[in-house]
Scaffold this active site. Structure first.
Site, PDB file in Angstrom:
ATOM      1  N   GLU A   1     -46.327   9.853  20.236  1.00 25.38           N
ATOM      2  CA  GLU A   1     -45.448  10.892  20.823  1.00 25.38           C
ATOM      3  C   GLU A   1     -44.243  10.222  21.507  1.00 25.38           C
ATOM      4  O   GLU A   1     -44.399   9.178  22.150  1.00 25.38           O
ATOM      5  CB  GLU A   1     -46.259  11.658  21.883  1.00 25.38           C
ATOM      6  CG  GLU A   1     -45.473  12.666  22.696  1.00 25.38           C
ATOM      7  CD  GLU A   1     -46.235  13.202  23.926  1.00 25.38           C
ATOM      8  OE1 GLU A   1     -47.049  12.447  24.525  1.00 25.38           O
ATOM      9  OE2 GLU A   1     -46.011  14.373  24.273  1.00 25.38           O
TER      10      GLU A   1
ATOM     11  N   LYS B   1     -44.225  20.533  19.728  1.00 23.05           N
ATOM     12  CA  LYS B   1     -45.381  20.664  20.635  1.00 23.05           C
ATOM     13  C   LYS B   1     -45.471  22.058  21.261  1.00 23.05           C
ATOM     14  O   LYS B   1     -44.521  22.519  21.914  1.00 23.05           O
ATOM     15  CB  LYS B   1     -45.258  19.596  21.725  1.00 23.05           C
ATOM     16  CG  LYS B   1     -46.443  19.472  22.674  1.00 23.05           C
ATOM     17  CD  LYS B   1     -46.207  18.265  23.580  1.00 23.05           C
ATOM     18  CE  LYS B   1     -47.350  17.956  24.514  1.00 23.05           C
ATOM     19  NZ  LYS B   1     -47.075  16.720  25.290  1.00 23.05           N
TER      20      LYS B   1
ATOM     21  N   CYS C   1     -50.154  15.163  21.677  1.00 16.04           N
ATOM     22  CA  CYS C   1     -50.754  14.841  22.976  1.00 16.04           C
ATOM     23  C   CYS C   1     -51.613  15.969  23.556  1.00 16.04           C
ATOM     24  O   CYS C   1     -52.737  16.162  23.147  1.00 16.04           O
ATOM     25  CB  CYS C   1     -49.671  14.392  23.951  1.00 16.04           C
ATOM     26  SG  CYS C   1     -50.405  13.532  25.360  1.00 16.04           S
TER      27      CYS C   1
HETATM   28  N1  CDV Z   1     -47.953  13.847  27.164  1.00 15.80           N
HETATM   29  C1  CDV Z   1     -48.972  14.669  27.480  1.00 15.80           C
HETATM   30  O1  CDV Z   1     -49.087  15.769  26.936  1.00 15.80           O
HETATM   31  N2  CDV Z   1     -49.824  14.228  28.425  1.00 15.80           N
HETATM   32  C2  CDV Z   1     -50.930  15.031  28.905  1.00 15.80           C
HETATM   33  C3  CDV Z   1     -51.261  14.642  30.337  1.00 15.80           C
HETATM   34  C4  CDV Z   1     -50.286  15.211  31.280  1.00 15.80           C
HETATM   35  C5  CDV Z   1     -52.636  15.091  30.744  1.00 15.80           C
HETATM   36  C6  CDV Z   1     -52.174  14.875  28.036  1.00 15.80           C
HETATM   37  O2  CDV Z   1     -52.790  15.899  27.746  1.00 15.80           O
HETATM   38  O3  CDV Z   1     -52.570  13.763  27.726  1.00 15.80           O
END
Ligand code: CDV
Length: 312
Positions: free
Chosen positions: A46, A123, A168
């Site tokens: 990401e 996202k 993510c």
């Molecule tokens: N980049 C992200 O989406 N990070 C989130 C953190 C904030 C918990 C994740 O879900 O890994």
């Protein structure tokens, strides 16, 4: 057999003042390693062209704009596209996308082996907050800098397989995987930048945080009988630690490759897309077993409503 040799190109830290050119040069080193290992598709993390900038609170729109790409490929990323095209290796990577209409998304792209961009995912589940939060140990301002993705969860035909992407925080949401699974996804690619500590709970251990990440990826793979490739940007970015632990998960939910460092590191695995068939035809044969008349809350309700009508 429908074998795709996949490279999961974990990246070590990128500091705030590292240029795109320096980062792309590192990506090309990983790509060269992948080419030598026979990879057909290489997946990067990401927002992999810069540091994880949403940790920084910014008010000046011109400063914010410096973290975004208005065009892809662009001058900085063209050498990566060129090298991958010569080798016939498809790539996927995440970046901050600025659209011509002025929208801002946290985006992952997918190319075919000729390096045509054949797919894009923006996202959907943006974590964090939009305003400076003095109660957190550090900021996570994705809701300030990005809009939620507007493309849904698309699945693309590429290299004789069905492929989708998550980014993510999406990996923590079973609905996201199921949206892909319902379109037959055989490979789910995702990149992440996850802090090693919880900014709102200093008691949560790094081990627990990696456990949560693996748990979600393994469950998503198993419950949709798909390969899941989860690729970290990791290490210490200007004093802020991100955990590593990139993994390749088989369609039965087992981890078949795991990173051992928190730097630039390539995982390689030959993933047979036909291995997804067994689960899709048996316990997770959605057509035979799903009971959609009981699932309406999932798309009609966001937060908790208790049976007595009070809201959670
Ligand atoms: N980049 C992200 O989406 N990070 C989130 C953190 C904030 C918990 C994740 O879900 O890994």
């Amino acid at each position: 057999m429908r074998e795709i040799v996949i490279g999961a190109a974990q990246m070590g830290p990128i500091q705030r003042y590292d240029s795109r050119e320096v980062v792309v040069a590192r990506m090309i080193v990983l790509l060269e390693e992948a080419i030598a290992a026979g990879c057909m598709l290489v997946i990067f993390p990401e927002l992999c062209l810069t540091t994880f900038f949403p940790r920084w609170y910014m008010e000046d729109e011109r400063e914010v704009a410096t973290w975004f790409e208005a065009k892809m490929p662009n001058a900085a990323t063209q050498p990566l596209f060129d090298r991958a095209r010569t080798a016939g290796v498809a790539i996927s990577f995440g970046y901050a996308e600025q659209t011509p209409e002025g929208q801002a998304f946290n985006t992952q792209l997918l190319t075919d082996p000729d390096l045509n961009i054949i797919g894009k995912y923006r996202k959907v589940h943006l974590p964090g907050h939009a305003e400076f939060d003095p109660d957190r140990a550090f900021q996570h301002l994705e809701k300030r800098y990005f809009q939620p993705g507007d493309l849904g969860f698309p699945v693309f035909r590429n290299m004789n397989a069905w492929m989708g992407m998550l980014i993510c925080n999406d990996r923590r949401w079973p609905e996201a995987y199921r949206e892909l699974g319902l379109q037959g996804a055989e490979l789910i690619m995702l990149g992440y930048n996850t802090p090693t500590t919880n900014s709102q709970n200093s008691g949560e251990t790094p081990e627990t945080r990696v456990f949560h990440s693996d748990l979600c990826c393994q469950a998503g793979a198993y419950q949709n009988s798909a390969w899941v490739v989860a690729v970290a940007k990791a290490g210490d970015e200007d004093g802020h630690a991100l955990f590593a632990g990139s993994i390749i998960v088989a369609p039965d939910g087992t981890i078949v490759e795991k990173a051992t460092t928190d730097g630039d590191e390539l995982l390689v695995h030959s993933c047979d897309m036909d291995e997804t068939k067994f689960g899709k035809k048996t316990i997770f044969d959605f057509k035979r077993h799903r009971q959609i008349k009981h699932y309406s809350r999932i798309t009609s309700q966001t937060g908790v409503i208790y049976p007595d009508g009070t809201k959670g």
